[in-house]
Design a protein around this motif. Structure first.
Motif, mmCIF file in Angstrom:
data_model
loop_
_atom_site.group_PDB
_atom_site.id
_atom_site.type_symbol
_atom_site.label_atom_id
_atom_site.label_comp_id
_atom_site.label_asym_id
_atom_site.label_seq_id
_atom_site.Cartn_x
_atom_site.Cartn_y
_atom_site.Cartn_z
ATOM 1 N N UNK A 90 66.617 55.755 49.958
ATOM 2 C CA UNK A 90 66.936 55.729 51.384
ATOM 3 C C UNK A 90 65.739 55.186 52.168
ATOM 4 N N UNK A 91 66.018 54.669 53.367
ATOM 5 C CA UNK A 91 64.973 54.062 54.189
ATOM 6 C C UNK A 91 65.123 54.524 55.629
ATOM 7 N N UNK A 92 63.998 54.543 56.358
ATOM 8 C CA UNK A 92 64.034 54.895 57.776
ATOM 9 C C UNK A 92 64.579 53.754 58.635
ATOM 10 N N UNK A 93 64.584 52.543 58.089
ATOM 11 C CA UNK A 93 65.136 51.394 58.820
ATOM 12 C C UNK A 93 66.632 51.328 58.538
ATOM 13 N N UNK A 94 67.420 51.274 59.601
ATOM 14 C CA UNK A 94 68.862 51.424 59.472
ATOM 15 C C UNK A 94 69.487 50.391 58.540
ATOM 16 N N UNK A 95 69.124 49.115 58.713
ATOM 17 C CA UNK A 95 69.726 48.073 57.878
ATOM 18 C C UNK A 95 69.392 48.277 56.404
ATOM 19 N N UNK A 96 68.133 48.652 56.121
ATOM 20 C CA UNK A 96 67.736 48.874 54.737
ATOM 21 C C UNK A 96 68.439 50.095 54.159
ATOM 22 N N UNK A 97 68.636 51.113 54.980
ATOM 23 C CA UNK A 97 69.341 52.304 54.508
ATOM 24 C C UNK A 97 70.805 51.980 54.216
ATOM 25 N N UNK A 98 71.424 51.172 55.107
ATOM 26 C CA UNK A 98 72.809 50.747 54.858
ATOM 27 C C UNK A 98 72.887 49.895 53.598
ATOM 28 N N UNK A 99 71.885 49.024 53.409
ATOM 29 C CA UNK A 99 71.854 48.187 52.208
ATOM 30 C C UNK A 99 71.782 49.050 50.955
ATOM 31 N N UNK A 100 70.876 50.046 50.970
ATOM 32 C CA UNK A 100 70.715 50.912 49.806
ATOM 33 C C UNK A 100 71.994 51.689 49.515
ATOM 34 N N UNK A 101 72.592 52.245 50.574
ATOM 35 C CA UNK A 101 73.812 53.035 50.389
ATOM 36 C C UNK A 101 74.946 52.179 49.842
ATOM 37 N N UNK A 102 75.144 51.000 50.446
ATOM 38 C CA UNK A 102 76.218 50.118 49.982
ATOM 39 C C UNK A 102 75.982 49.605 48.576
ATOM 40 N N UNK A 103 74.733 49.259 48.276
ATOM 41 C CA UNK A 103 74.412 48.733 46.944
ATOM 42 C C UNK A 103 74.633 49.805 45.879
ATOM 43 N N UNK A 104 74.149 51.024 46.149
ATOM 44 C CA UNK A 104 74.319 52.105 45.173
ATOM 45 C C UNK A 104 75.799 52.412 44.942
ATOM 46 N N UNK A 105 76.586 52.371 46.027
ATOM 47 C CA UNK A 105 78.020 52.615 45.876
ATOM 48 C C UNK A 105 78.669 51.514 45.048
ATOM 49 N N UNK A 106 78.254 50.265 45.296
ATOM 50 C CA UNK A 106 78.812 49.138 44.545
ATOM 51 C C UNK A 106 78.527 49.285 43.052
ATOM 52 N N UNK A 107 77.287 49.642 42.719
ATOM 53 C CA UNK A 107 76.918 49.781 41.310
ATOM 54 C C UNK A 107 77.722 50.918 40.669
ATOM 55 N N UNK A 108 77.916 52.005 41.438
ATOM 56 C CA UNK A 108 78.713 53.107 40.907
ATOM 57 C C UNK A 108 80.143 52.697 40.607
ATOM 58 N N UNK A 109 80.727 51.920 41.521
ATOM 59 C CA UNK A 109 82.104 51.444 41.308
ATOM 60 C C UNK A 109 82.166 50.519 40.099
ATOM 61 N N UNK A 110 81.186 49.610 39.980
ATOM 62 C CA UNK A 110 81.182 48.688 38.845
ATOM 63 C C UNK A 110 81.001 49.432 37.522
ATOM 64 N N UNK A 111 80.150 50.463 37.530
ATOM 65 C CA UNK A 111 79.968 51.252 36.308
ATOM 66 C C UNK A 111 81.290 51.882 35.868
#
Length: 607
Positions: free
Chosen positions: A371-392
Motif C-alpha cells: 500500500x502507498x500514501x499516494x492515492x494513485x499508487x495505492x489504487x495501482x497496488x490494489x488493482x494489480x494485486x487483485x488482477x494477479x489473484x484473479x489470474x492465479x
C-alpha cells in the motif's frame, strides 16, 4: 459567457503534479543558485560567461511557458478523445464535469475548461484565480458570436487550435483560448475549450520571478504577462485586450526602449535576442533581455526578463567562494530529488516487473505490491494485486498455454479447428485397492500428489492438460501451440512421467508404502480442438476418434504386463520415424480396440 455556482471541491494531491512540483523545486533551487552565484563576477567574466547565462535562463523560461501551454493542450485533447471514444457521453454533463475536475487538478495554469455541444449547451469548471477553488457551471453560452466563429473554424480545420485572444465581459479579463473539436466521423459535434486568463499567465511569470529577476511576456508595447499585472486588468475591454507597459508599476520596463541597447551578437547571443542595460529609479544597474521565439517553436510571444546587474558583476573571488556552496547545494538537491523519485517510483518499478511476469504468465514470481500514501499508487497496488489473484485462480482451471495465447493474440485462438494432435492418457493401476486403506482426506492428498507429478511432467514438455478424471489424466500436444511433431513431445512427457513415478516409488518404498503402478496410452491423429460447450460455459478440449484410441490403449496396459510399475502403449503412428535413443520400442501386434473396425498396431515403449 461564464456561469457561476457555489460549489467547492477540496484539491487532493496527484502523482504527476506532486512529483513534478517537488522535483522541479529542487532543480529550480539548484539552477537559480548556480546562476546567481556563477555570474556574480567582474565585467571580464560577463564577457565570457554572460551570453551562456542569458541564453540558458531565457531558454529555461521559454520552456517553462511552453510546457504549461502544452499541458493545457494535452488535457483538452484527452477530454475530447474520451468523448469521441464513448468513454464519457457528450450528453452526460455530470461525468464530463468530473473529467474536467481531474484535468484542472493537473493543470493549475488553466482558468477553466468547457465542453460545448453544437446546440450551445455547456458544462464547464472554473478554477478560482486566487484560491484555486473549482466551480462547476452548466448552461448556455452567452457569447454566441465567439462560439459561432470558433465552431465555423473548427469545422474547417478539424484540428486543435488556439483562437485569437478574446475579452469576456462577464469576467472583465482577456483570455487565451484553446479549442479541440469533438468529432463524430467527419462532423464536428462539439468543442472542448480551455481558457487561460492574463491573470493566470501573470501568476506563472510571478512564480518565476524573485527579488532580483522580473519575468514578463511582451509584444511590442503590449504586455501579456507580468508579476504586477493585477492592477492593470480593470482597464481592459474588447477593444483593448492587453495593457501596455505603462499600465503596470514597472518603470524600468516602461522605459526599456530608451535604455542602452547592447550588441547581442557580439556577446555571443543569437539574433533573436535583444539586450538592454540601464539604471532603475533607485540608481541600481539592471539588464533587460527579450527573447523572440524562433520559427517552429510552440509559443509565438516574446518572453523577457530584467534583473539586477549585480547578478553578473560580482568580484571573481566571491564567485569562487560561492561556487563551492552552489555545488554543495546542487548535490544535496540532486540526492534529495533522486531519493524522492526512487521512493515514489519504487512501487511503479515493482508493478512493471510484475507486469512482465504476468505477461509471461509467471505468476509465482509476482510480488504483492504494498500500500502507498499516494492515492494513485495505492489504487495501482490494489488493482494489480487483485488482477494477479484473479489470474492465479483463472490458470488453475484453464490450460496455462491457452492463457498465454489469449493474452498475446486474443480470444479467437480458442475457436474450434481441426489439427493433428497427440493425446496421452494415464491411470493408476489398482487404485481402488490402494484407496480402500486410506481415509477420504488421505485419498485426496494422495491423488493431488500423484497428479502434481504427472501434470508437472506434461507441462514441462509443452502439453495441455485437458482434464483430470479421478486419478487419471488426459493431455494433448499440438494446441494451442502448434507443433510439427506433437507425438515427439508426448513421448518425451511419457518418458518423464515414467522416471518421476519411479523416483516417487523409491521414496514410498523408504517410507514403507506400496509402489504406485500406472498405465499410459498414446495416439496421434486429427482432432477438433477449441472451445466446446454452451455459450455460458465452455471447455477448451478436443473431440474425435484419436481420443478414444488413446484411452483404449491406456486401458489395454492392464492386460499386457499387470505387474510393471509403468506400462506405456502407443500406436505405430506415434512412433513413426522418431529417433529417440533413450527409449526402446517393442511391437505387440495388431489389436482390436473398442469402437474401431480396423485393428491398431500397438507398440510398447520402455524407458
Amino acid at each position: 459567457m461564464f456561469l457561476g455556482a457555489d460549489c467547492f471541491v477540496a484539491l487532493r494531491l496527484r502523482l504527476t503534479p506532486t512529483l513534478a512540483t517537488v522535483i522541479g523545486v529542487f532543480i529550480l533551487l539548484t539552477t537559480v543558485t548556480i546562476v546567481v552565484i556563477e555570474f556574480r563576477s567582474s565585467q571580464n567574466i560577463i564577457r565570457s560567461l554572460g551570453s551562456d547565462f542569458i541564453w540558458t535562463s531565457m531558454q529555461g523560461l521559454s520552456l517553462e511557458f511552453d510546457g504549461r501551454g502544452m499541458d493545457v493542450e494535452d488535457q483538452a485533447l484527452f477530454i475530447a478523445s474520451s468523448i469521441e471514444a464513448g468513454t464519457v457521453l457528450l450528453e452526460d454533463k455530470q461525468n464530463i464535469a468530473l473529467f474536467i475536475y481531474g484535468a484542472l487538478a493537473g493543470t493549475v495554469q488553466t482558468s477553466s475548461i468547457w465542453v460545448i455541444d453544437q446546440n450551445g449547451r455547456t458544462v464547464g469548471v472554473e478554477q478560482g484565480d486566487s484560491d484555486g477553488v473549482m466551480t462547476p457551471n452548466f448552461g448556455r453560452v452567452e457569447d454566441t458570436a465567439f462560439l459561432l466563429e470558433t465552431f465555423k473554424f473548427a469545422q474547417s480545420t478539424k484540428d486543435p487550435f488556439w483562437t485569437e485572444p478574446v475579452f469576456f465581459a462577464s469576467k472583465g479579463q482577456s483570455y487565451f483560448v484553446h479549442a479541440v473539436p469533438i468529432l463524430e466521423g467527419d462532423k464536428t459535434i462539439g468543442l472542448v475549450l480551455s481558457t487561460v486568463s492574463l491573470r493566470r499567465v501573470s501568476e506563472i511569470a510571478d512564480e518565476m520571478s524573485d527579488e532580483y529577476l522580473t519575468v514578463f511576456m511582451i509584444d511590442d508595447e503590449a504586455l501579456l504577462a507580468h508579476p504586477n499585472m493585477k492592477d492593470a486588468l480593470p482597464n481592459l475591454s474588447s477593444k483593448r485586450l492587453f495593457p501596455s507597459i505603462n499600465d503596470v508599476s514597472d518603470p524600468f520596463l516602461a522605459n526599456y526602449k530608451s535604455l542602452e541597447k547592447l550588441p547581442a551578437e557580439e556577446l555571443g547571443l543569437e539574433e533573436n535576442f535583444e539586450l538592454y542595460f540601464g539604471t532603475d529609479a533607485s540608481g541600481q544597474e539592471r539588464f533587460l533581455v527579450i527573447r523572440h521565439p524562433l520559427e517552429g517553436e510552440f509559443s509565438t510571444i516574446p518572453i523577457g526578463a530584467h534583473f539586477d546587474a549585480a547578478v553578473l558583476v560580482q568580484p571573481y573571488e566571491q564567485m569562487l567562494r560561492s561556487s563551492y556552496l552552489a555545488v554543495a547545494i546542487l548535490l544535496v538537491a540532486l540526492v534529495c530529488a533522486i531519493l524522492l523519485a526512487r521512493w515514489i517510483a519504487r512501487p511503479v518499478r515493482r508493478a512493471a516487473s510484475g507486469a512482465r511476469h504476468v505477461a509471461a504468465l509467471e505468476l509465482e514470481a509476482v510480488q504483492t505490491l504494498p500500500a502507498s500514501n499516494i492515492r494513485e499508487l495505492n489504487d495501482l497496488a490494489s488493482g494489480f494485486n487483485s488482477m494477479v489473484g484473479v489470474l492465479n485462480a483463472f490458470v488453475r482451471y484453464v490450460p496455462r498455454s491457452l492463457v498465454r495465447r489469449i493474452l498475446s493474440e486474443g480470444s479467437d485462438v480458442s475457436a474450434p479447428a481441426e489439427r493433428q494432435l497427440a493425446v496421452l492418457f494415464t491411470d493408476i493401476a489398482g487404485f481402488t485397492s490402494i484407496s480402500e486403506k486410506m481415509s477420504a482426506v488421505e485419498t485426496a492428498e494422495f491423488i493431488n500428489q500423484h497428479l502434481t507429478i504427472v501434470g508437472g511432467a506434461i507441462e514441462r514438455h509443452g502439453g495441455t492438460i485437458d482434464k483430470y478424471i479421478g486419478d487419471s489424466v488426459m493431455a494433448f500436444w499440438g494446441a494451442p501451440e502448434q507443433s510439427e511433431h506433437p507425438e515427439k513431445h508426448a513421448l518425451a512427457a511419457a518418458n518423464a512421467i515414467t522416471l518421476a513415478i519411479r523416483a516417487d516409488n523409491k521414496a514410498r518404498e523408504d517410507k514403507g508404502l506400496p509402489p504406485v503402478r500406472i498405465r499410459i496410452g498414446l495416439h496421434v491423429g486429427p482432432l477438433v480442438v477449441g472451445d466446446i460447450g454452451a455459450p455460458g460455459r465452455v471447455n477448451y478440449t478436443v473431440i474425435g476418434d484419436t481420443v478414444n484410441i488413446a484411452s483404449r490403449l491406456e486401458s489395454m496396459g492392464r492386460d499386457v504386463d499387470p505387474s510393471a510399475d509403468v506400462v506405456i502403449l502407443a500406436s505405430r503412428e506415434v512412433i513413426g520415424k522418431l529417433d529417440m535413443p533413450d527409449i526402446s520400442v517393442e511391437s505387440i501386434g495388431n489389436r482390436t480396440v473398442k469402437g474401431k473396425l480396423e485393428p491398431v498396431e500397438v507398440v510398447r515403449v520402455s524407458v
